[in-house]
Enzyme design. Structure first.
Site, PDB file in Angstrom:
ATOM      1  N   GLU A  30       7.544  -2.488   5.862  1.00  0.00           N
ATOM      2  CA  GLU A  30       8.104  -1.222   5.761  1.00  0.00           C
ATOM      3  C   GLU A  30       8.766  -0.726   7.095  1.00  0.00           C
ATOM      4  OE1 GLU A  30       5.798   2.492   5.695  1.00  0.00           O
ATOM      5  OE2 GLU A  30       7.216   3.208   3.987  1.00  0.00           O
TER       6      GLU A  30
ATOM      7  N   LYS B 240      -4.026  19.216   9.572  1.00  0.00           N
ATOM      8  CA  LYS B 240      -3.633  18.517  10.727  1.00  0.00           C
ATOM      9  C   LYS B 240      -2.211  17.867  10.398  1.00  0.00           C
ATOM     10  CE  LYS B 240      -3.494  14.986  13.039  1.00  0.00           C
ATOM     11  NZ  LYS B 240      -2.182  14.581  13.518  1.00  0.00           N
TER      12      LYS B 240
ATOM     13  N   GLU C 241      -1.320   9.058  -0.182  1.00  0.00           N
ATOM     14  CA  GLU C 241      -0.075   8.726  -0.435  1.00  0.00           C
ATOM     15  C   GLU C 241       0.537   7.861   0.765  1.00  0.00           C
ATOM     16  OE1 GLU C 241       1.042  12.833  -3.103  1.00  0.00           O
ATOM     17  OE2 GLU C 241       2.387  12.323  -1.340  1.00  0.00           O
TER      18      GLU C 241
ATOM     19  N   CYS D  12       9.228   7.610   2.254  1.00  0.00           N
ATOM     20  CA  CYS D  12       8.292   6.588   1.422  1.00  0.00           C
ATOM     21  C   CYS D  12       8.969   5.950   0.373  1.00  0.00           C
ATOM     22  CB  CYS D  12       7.105   7.300   1.051  1.00  0.00           C
ATOM     23  SG  CYS D  12       7.344   8.952   0.167  1.00  0.00           S
TER      24      CYS D  12
END
Ligand code: NAD
Length: 503
Positions: free
Chosen positions: A396, A190, A265, A299
């Site tokens: 973030e 997906k 992750e 990331c």
């Protein structure tokens, strides 16, 4: 003709098929319409519609999961050398279409060609690396005990779900899908709804390389519908997920009833710590590269600079000069260093921090503004005079935005570095060896580089601690996730068996 014009012409050719036919789901080797209709994918460069995309629902996920379950026994039992040959052919197919992948990825995501041309080849490398391990993937251990010969072996866990984000979608998809296929698992992928183009190219390349129908299935759609159903599906044995930390918690909840194995992750707010004794020219290059490359939508980006007070003024002055020189522009121009952010939603999020920084009392030393309104472009931004408890130091932002925080002592630097919910990467710049040993031992991060930017080596473990994730990828760690360990004990003689009910 300039390289930019040439790239635009080539892209136009590659996009024709998407404009004409849209992107369908791919299930059991067949193109399938989405049972929820279609949605549109837009380019962040000029907000234009690229094409329609099939919107998958629970029904499509169910079909894809069943296709993956049907294809599993034959793929699992295919002799390893044959599986290896197919995966190598996938790598070759990616290399042959690297330019198409890179150009489509840039247009779909806004990432600069400068970096994406390499990302496509990194995808091929992922396939080659895991293909090379296929033959040993099921090998186990012999653990002799006094009465038993104990052997272990590994078996692929079954059909798995792979859910990926939009930041470098092609490379990240291969990073998950290549080891799953190498392990002998079948996959339902997906992709992120914001960047569906290259996932379609991947499944096409894989099938052309000889991957049997149903071994890799692609269902487009939204996280709350298609993604959720994938996590809940009883035929899917594990979910490999890359995305935000709060989505990661949902993945766990959604998979609870079917006892899903999850590999997560997630996000990061990674520190780069620069001590006065470091090679400051190299540190400066690495600090800039690790936050302003890949649009800062990375990331592992070093979004928090912890800088020793004694060198702060000079280092920040050099930073400002370089950051103001970074070239923001059309992602297909090979000299562009930063392209537009992925979407309106993300642009709004990143630019909201320009106000938040000012409200919290930080200084905007560079950038801090959008560029025009044709696409989602922002200036590379540097905040100084920040404290670690400010939102710009804790949250973030996932854009080309660096927050600089001063420290005096090593103990203070360590406390600041660890004072975050995340723990993905850390970057340390010092020429004091014993300090490096002490500091890396105490730094809370899954991956640390000393006197280096992030240089990925595929056999090493990749993953985070704290809110940055659960589990590791890379080398044999990937197979640990996609395979079950099995233990078998063979009696080596007639050892005493405790007798019950025998007088
Ligand atoms: P996201 O979590 O919003 O979406 C990621 C994927 O999850 C998408 O495909 C989305 O459709 C799907 N999704 C959303 N809700 C879902 C649900 N309830 N159930 C199942 N699937 C669902 O993340 P994003 O905004 O696409 O990507 C950016 C994030 O990814 C950042 O936080 C970044 O740090 C992280 N990331 C982490 C790594 C890593 O290796 N640690 C690598 C790249 C990106």
């Amino acid at each position: 003709m300039s390289v930019l014009d040439d790239n635009i012409t080539k892209l136009d050719g590659y996009l024709d098929r998407f404009r004409n036919g849209g992107i369908k789901n791919r299930i059991a080797g067949q193109d399938c319409a989405g049972s929820a209709g279609v949605f549109q994918t837009l380019s962040p460069v000029d907000k234009s519609v690229i094409c329609d995309v099939a919107e998958g629902s629970a029904e499509d996920i169910d079909c894809a999961a069943k296709a993956a379950a049907d294809a599993f026994p034959a793929w699992r039992d295919l002799p390893a050398p044959e599986r290896k040959r197919i995966l190598i052919r996938v790598a070759e197919g990616i290399e042959a279409r690297a330019e198409e992948i890179a150009l489509c990825e840039c247009w779909d995501t806004g990432q600069a060609f400068k970096f994406m041309s390499k990302a496509a080849l990194r995808g091929a490398e992922n396939f080659r690396y895991f293909a090379d391990q296929v033959v040993q993937a099921r090998d186990g251990q012999l653990l002799q005990s006094p009465t038993l010969m104990n052997v272990t072996t590994r078996k692929p866990i079954g059909p798995v779900g792979v859910i990926t984000p939009w930041n470098t979608p092609f490379m990240l998809s291969t990073w998950k899908i290549a080891p799953a296929l190498a392990a002998g698992c079948t996959v339902v992928h997906k992709p992120a709804e914001a960047s569906p183009l290259t996932a379609r190219l991947l499944v096409e390349i894989a099938e052309e390389a000889g991957l049997p129908p149903g071994v890799l299935n692609t269902v487009n759609g939204f996280g709350e519908t298609a993604g959720k159903t994938l996590c809940e599906h009883p035929d899917i044995k594990a979910i490999a997920f890359v995305g935000e930390s709060r989505t990661g918690s949902m993945i766990i909840k959604q998979g609870a009833d079917t006892l899903k194995r999850n590999h997560l992750e997630l996000g990061g707010k990674n520190p780069v710590i620069v001590f006065e004794d470091a090679d400051l020219d190299r540190a400066l290059d690495a600090v800039i590269f690790m936050i302003y490359s890949i649009n800062g939508e990375r990331c592992t980006s070093s979004s928090r600079l912890l800088i020793q007070q004694s060198i702060r003024a000079d280092f920040e002055a050099k930073l400002v000069e370089r950051v103001n020189n970074i070239k923001v522009g059309h992602p297909l121009d090979p000299t562009t260093e930063i392209g537009p952010l992925i979407s309106r939603e993300h642009f709004d999020k990143v630019t909201s921090y320009f106000d938040i920084a000012a409200q919290d009392g930080a200084t905007t030393a560079a950038g801090g503004a959008a560029i025009g309104d044709e696409g989602y472009f922002v200036k590379p931004t540097l905040f100084t005079n920040a404290r670690n408890d400010m939102r710009i130091a804790q949250e973030e932002i996932f854009g080309p935005v660096l927050t600089s925080i001063p420290f005096e002592t090593e103990a203070e630097a360590l406390a600041l570095a660890n004072d975050t919910a995340y723990g993905l990467t850390g970057y340390l710049w010092t020429n004091d060896l014993t300090r490096a040993l002490r500091f890396t031992e105490a730094l809370e991060a899954g991956m640390i580089w000393v006197n280096s930017e992030n240089v990925r080596h595929l056999p090493t473990p990749f993953g985070g601690v704290k809110a940055s994730g659960i589990g590791r990828d890379g080398g044999d760690w990937s197979f640990d996730f996609y395979m079950e360990q099995k233990h078998i004990g063979f009696a080596t003689g007639a050892h005493k068996i405790t007798r019950l009910g025998a007088l």
